[in-house]
Design an enzyme around this catalytic site. Structure first.
Site, mmCIF file in Angstrom:
data_model
loop_
_atom_site.group_PDB
_atom_site.id
_atom_site.type_symbol
_atom_site.label_atom_id
_atom_site.label_comp_id
_atom_site.label_asym_id
_atom_site.label_seq_id
_atom_site.Cartn_x
_atom_site.Cartn_y
_atom_site.Cartn_z
ATOM 1 N N CYS A 1 -5.103 5.295 -17.813
ATOM 2 C CA CYS A 1 -6.051 4.440 -18.507
ATOM 3 C C CYS A 1 -5.378 3.868 -19.753
ATOM 4 O O CYS A 1 -4.353 4.356 -20.195
ATOM 5 C CB CYS A 1 -7.265 5.246 -18.897
ATOM 6 S SG CYS A 1 -7.908 6.196 -17.515
ATOM 7 N N TRP B 1 -9.037 3.868 -15.266
ATOM 8 C CA TRP B 1 -8.659 3.998 -13.856
ATOM 9 C C TRP B 1 -9.293 5.314 -13.422
ATOM 10 O O TRP B 1 -8.900 6.385 -13.880
ATOM 11 C CB TRP B 1 -7.142 4.033 -13.731
ATOM 12 C CG TRP B 1 -6.673 3.985 -12.304
ATOM 13 C CD1 TRP B 1 -6.535 2.880 -11.524
ATOM 14 C CD2 TRP B 1 -6.269 5.096 -11.501
ATOM 15 N NE1 TRP B 1 -6.075 3.245 -10.275
ATOM 16 C CE2 TRP B 1 -5.907 4.589 -10.235
ATOM 17 C CE3 TRP B 1 -6.189 6.479 -11.718
ATOM 18 C CZ2 TRP B 1 -5.469 5.404 -9.203
ATOM 19 C CZ3 TRP B 1 -5.750 7.279 -10.681
ATOM 20 C CH2 TRP B 1 -5.398 6.739 -9.440
ATOM 21 N N ASN C 1 -7.044 9.954 -21.607
ATOM 22 C CA ASN C 1 -6.178 9.611 -20.494
ATOM 23 C C ASN C 1 -5.632 10.939 -19.970
ATOM 24 O O ASN C 1 -5.062 11.703 -20.749
ATOM 25 C CB ASN C 1 -5.037 8.730 -21.035
ATOM 26 C CG ASN C 1 -4.303 8.020 -19.935
ATOM 27 O OD1 ASN C 1 -4.591 8.214 -18.763
ATOM 28 N ND2 ASN C 1 -3.340 7.209 -20.308
ATOM 29 N N GLY C 2 -5.818 11.233 -18.693
ATOM 30 C CA GLY C 2 -5.341 12.509 -18.156
ATOM 31 C C GLY C 2 -6.407 13.157 -17.295
ATOM 32 O O GLY C 2 -7.433 12.550 -17.010
ATOM 33 N N HIS D 1 12.864 4.172 18.580
ATOM 34 C CA HIS D 1 12.402 5.562 18.695
ATOM 35 C C HIS D 1 10.889 5.689 18.459
ATOM 36 O O HIS D 1 10.391 6.772 18.214
ATOM 37 C CB HIS D 1 13.169 6.452 17.706
ATOM 38 C CG HIS D 1 14.643 6.469 17.972
ATOM 39 N ND1 HIS D 1 15.192 7.099 19.066
ATOM 40 C CD2 HIS D 1 15.676 5.892 17.318
ATOM 41 C CE1 HIS D 1 16.514 6.918 19.059
ATOM 42 N NE2 HIS D 1 16.818 6.194 18.003
ATOM 43 N N LYS E 1 5.246 -4.407 -1.210
ATOM 44 C CA LYS E 1 4.705 -5.542 -1.968
ATOM 45 C C LYS E 1 3.545 -6.156 -1.207
ATOM 46 O O LYS E 1 2.503 -6.455 -1.768
ATOM 47 C CB LYS E 1 5.763 -6.628 -2.215
ATOM 48 C CG LYS E 1 6.814 -6.343 -3.244
ATOM 49 C CD LYS E 1 6.348 -6.322 -4.676
ATOM 50 C CE LYS E 1 5.911 -4.980 -5.117
ATOM 51 N NZ LYS E 1 6.821 -3.981 -5.568
ATOM 52 N N GLU F 1 10.581 -2.067 0.428
ATOM 53 C CA GLU F 1 10.007 -2.716 -0.746
ATOM 54 C C GLU F 1 9.205 -3.963 -0.340
ATOM 55 O O GLU F 1 8.128 -4.220 -0.875
ATOM 56 C CB GLU F 1 11.135 -3.070 -1.735
ATOM 57 C CG GLU F 1 10.721 -3.889 -2.943
ATOM 58 C CD GLU F 1 9.704 -3.222 -3.856
ATOM 59 O OE1 GLU F 1 9.335 -2.054 -3.626
ATOM 60 O OE2 GLU F 1 9.241 -3.883 -4.793
ATOM 61 N N ARG G 1 -3.577 -1.322 -16.784
ATOM 62 C CA ARG G 1 -3.520 0.139 -16.626
ATOM 63 C C ARG G 1 -4.720 0.684 -15.871
ATOM 64 O O ARG G 1 -4.724 1.827 -15.444
ATOM 65 C CB ARG G 1 -3.454 0.808 -17.994
ATOM 66 C CG ARG G 1 -2.166 0.518 -18.687
ATOM 67 C CD ARG G 1 -1.870 1.535 -19.719
ATOM 68 N NE ARG G 1 -1.754 2.864 -19.179
ATOM 69 C CZ ARG G 1 -0.889 3.776 -19.614
ATOM 70 N NH1 ARG G 1 -0.069 3.480 -20.557
ATOM 71 N NH2 ARG G 1 -0.868 4.969 -19.093
ATOM 72 N N GLU H 1 0.368 -3.764 -1.087
ATOM 73 C CA GLU H 1 -0.363 -3.478 -2.328
ATOM 74 C C GLU H 1 -1.111 -4.681 -2.881
ATOM 75 O O GLU H 1 -2.146 -4.511 -3.516
ATOM 76 C CB GLU H 1 0.533 -2.832 -3.384
ATOM 77 C CG GLU H 1 1.580 -3.712 -3.966
ATOM 78 C CD GLU H 1 2.456 -2.971 -4.971
ATOM 79 O OE1 GLU H 1 1.961 -2.104 -5.688
ATOM 80 O OE2 GLU H 1 3.644 -3.297 -5.039
ATOM 81 N N LYS I 1 -0.969 0.091 -13.399
ATOM 82 C CA LYS I 1 0.446 -0.198 -13.649
ATOM 83 C C LYS I 1 1.254 1.061 -13.930
ATOM 84 O O LYS I 1 2.372 1.205 -13.477
ATOM 85 C CB LYS I 1 0.549 -1.164 -14.829
ATOM 86 C CG LYS I 1 1.958 -1.585 -15.157
ATOM 87 C CD LYS I 1 2.522 -2.469 -14.073
ATOM 88 C CE LYS I 1 3.968 -2.832 -14.299
ATOM 89 N NZ LYS I 1 4.580 -3.269 -13.031
#
Ligand code: F6R
Length: 615
Positions: free
Chosen positions: A2, A74, A100-101, A511, A492, A488, A27, A495, A610
């Site tokens: 957050c 968040w 935050n936590g 396979h 991208k 990557e 955030r 997300e 983020k």
């Protein structure tokens, strides 16, 4: 994860806090809130969703005062609803807090407080902290917010960043940091002081900052900042002068931060290289690593720890470090590393790669490495971040602030940093001949131009996005050093556009994943003219034989590939080791263009934040 902002001084606190939160919205954007003191008790406004909702609420019901705290959330414990939004107020209304936590023992503490008659208004873990502070203020601490906070935080398990305010002692804010739940920066002003979880929130107002270390507390008034340990021992804190260009944090001509950051990569990579190459002797200089030839020669193993995009960057770095510096390299997820009793000794170097420098899993892996006696390095973008501060040596990415939640320029610049590191270690360890060193170094200054040329694929990619944005699944295939680029590219896309995408080592397709391929499955192949070109061509053939639509990322001048693939995106020829830095550019552009066409919120994709400061 957050965002937290606090202010005490003479200006209008609401304006400053909302401005700061705006800079931190990346955030978390599940809800936002602000609490002010103005002689009429604690005034709180909160709302779900983006900060604009809170702004509208404050506009229709204004808040004025010179001391306040704010938060952008968040969600972890408790759904994103108004009653779970921070700030949280204690039962009597005397104390208010942002956090935050995660309070790992919150169920036990909540039950204990409820048995004592405390009434809870939210489903969050955070509320137990403010109720505990109130309990201790009323019993034992004689109303003193500092002592009450100290006693309360001793009861918490987990990692936390907290800011508390009280109408009983309205001249002060108390900030506490325990562990790695995100940073706490105290910004020093004149007749005013600031608190923030991340420096961009307050950088317009001050560059002079103190960063709290774990188990430290700041008592912040308009005139004064005192730093203590949680046991009350005074600390003389270092004041940092934070370099930062606020202009580059503004979107400018671009529609989204992500788009701006993709286009900035030529400049960012030039800045990463800046001052690190001695062109006269064609060698690399990394003084911030604090390394001697003896120390470099003693290293027997290097372990890279990182998460998400930074982890994929590490997978690419492994190729450089093994080939150029001849060091055995392992790459591990920060979130997994400490759960397997890793083998580390004084001859092991551990390199953390982290844009934010505050990712809790990466920090925890670093702690594990530190405890076991490894040499600890970091590659970071956020100057002054925790990862940088705890390292024995560091290399900055110099990418400038990355605001878009999806990482782009941190990926490319951290790859460049690892290449520099590999050459530097090669120099110190004597694993490079003069001609090899020159060849490796000479390749670097060409990168900004090569990236610029790869960006020219944007109009073609727009067209591709028109064709592809309705697809439900994508496969990205790469081999060797470009396999992590496939990972990557897929990350991208998923997300920011919420399309299911998988990155796969091309040789593994037969396979299992080949069963997925049909005419509805676009297969993006990274088919550059390198040592694995022919092998990649046979993967293209295999995908085509199953009806897949193949989009090949290829090297300029390769006309043959156009006879095999349905679509070809060309990038300029680049030395093989550096090719991931150029190859990823069209994949970033593709993810961006598809997401925009799907109407997705590119800079703030759902469920993400983020800087991931919870486990
Ligand atoms: C993906 C992304 C994340 C981050 C990851 C690590 O686009 O941004 O996967 O790469 O959360 O973050 P840092 O590098 O700040 O440790």
């Amino acid at each position: 994860m957050c965002g937290i902002v606090g202010y005490v001084g003479y200006q209008d606190a609401t304006t400053l806090i909302l401005e700061g939160l705006q800079r931190l919205e990346y955030r978390g954007y599940d809800s936002a809130g602000v609490a002010l003191l103005n002689g009429q008790g604690i005034q709180v406004r909160r709302d779900v969703g983006k900060l604009s909702n809170l702004r509208a609420k404050v506009d229709s019901n204004p808040l004025h005062g010179h001391t306040g705290i704010g938060h952008t959330r968040w969600a972890t414990h408790g759904a994103p609803m108004e009653r779970n939004a921070h700030p949280h107020v204690s039962m009597s209304g005397d104390f208010v807090l942002v956090h935050n936590g995660i309070v790992e023992n919150y169920l036990e503490l909540r039950a204990e407080l409820m048995a004592e008659g405390v009434r809870f208004d939210s489903d969050t873990d955070t509320e137990v902290i403010v109720q505990l502070i109130e309990k201790f203020a009323h019993n034992g601490a004689q109303g003193d917010i500092v002592e009450a906070t100290r006693q309360a935080v001793k009861r918490l398990r987990g990692a936390h960043a907290i800011v508390v305010m009280s109408q009983v002692q309205p001249d002060r804010l108390i900030a506490v940091r325990i562990g790695n739940a995100g940073g706490v920066a105290i910004g020093l002003g004149d007749g005013e002081n600031y608190i923030a979880s991340d420096i961009p929130a307050i950088l317009d107002h001050t560059r002079r900052m103190i960063f709290l270390e774990s188990r430290q507390m700041a008592i912040v008034t308009a005139q004064d900042v005192t730093i203590e340990t949680l046991d009350g021992q005074a600390i003389t804190a270092t004041i940092h002068d934070v370099p930062y260009d606020p202009i580059s944090a503004v979107k400018g001509e671009y529609r989204h931060f992500m788009q701006k950051e993709i286009y900035e990569q030529s400049r960012a990579v030039a800045d990463t290289l800046g001052g690190r190459i001695d062109f006269e002797h064609m060698q690399v200089m990394l003084p911030d690593l604090n390394l001697t030839p003896e120390k470099a020669q003693a290293i027997q193993r290097l372990v890279i720890v990182a998460c998400g995009t930074s982890y994929y960057s590490g997978l690419i770095g492994k190729f450089f470090l093994e080939k150029i510096a001849r060091i055995n390299v392992e790459v591990d997820y920060g979130s997994e590393y400490r759960y397997r009793d890793p083998l580390i000794d004084a001859n092991t170097a551990v390199l953390a790669i982290t844009q934010s420098g505050e990712t809790v899993d990466t920090l925890a892996a670093m702690e594990e490495a530190r405890e076991k006696g490894a040499l600890l390095w970091s590659i970071v973008n956020a100057v002054g971040s925790q990862a940088m501060r705890v390292s024995d040596g560091y290399i900055t990415m110099n990418a400038g602030p990355e605001i878009g939640v999806a990482s782009t320029k941190a990926f490319t610049t951290s790859i460049v940093d690892q290449y520099l590191l590999a050459v530097y270690l090669g120099q110190l360890r004597g694993t490079l001949s003069e001609s090899e060193r020159r060849a490796y170094v000479e390749a670097l200054p060409k990168l900004p131009d090569l990236i610029g040329r790869a960006l020219e694929s944007a109009p073609q990619i727009e067209h591709l996005a028109d064709l592809l944005h309705h697809c439900q699944d994508f496969l990205y295939l790469g081999r060797g050093i470009n396999y992590p680029v496939a990972l990557e590219g897929a990350l991208k896309l998923k997300e920011i556009s919420y399309i299911h995408a998988e990155g796969y080592p091309a040789g593994e397709m037969k396979h299992g994943p080949i069963a997925l391929i049909d005419e509805n499955m676009p297969v993006l192949t990274i088919t550059l003219k390198d040592a694995l070109y022919e092998k990649m061509i046979s993967q293209v053939e295999q995908a085509k034989a199953r009806g897949g639509m193949v989009i090949a990322l290829a090297t300029e001048g390769d006309n043959f590939i156009a006879t095999k693939a349905d679509q070809v995106i060309y990038i300029p020829e680049t030395p093989e080791l550096l090719s991931p830095i150029v190859a990823v550019i069209p994949l970033q552009l593709l993810a961006y263009a598809v997401a925009v066409k799907r109407g997705a919120d590119v800079d703030q994709p759902r469920n993400l934040a983020k800087s991931v400061t919870v486990e």
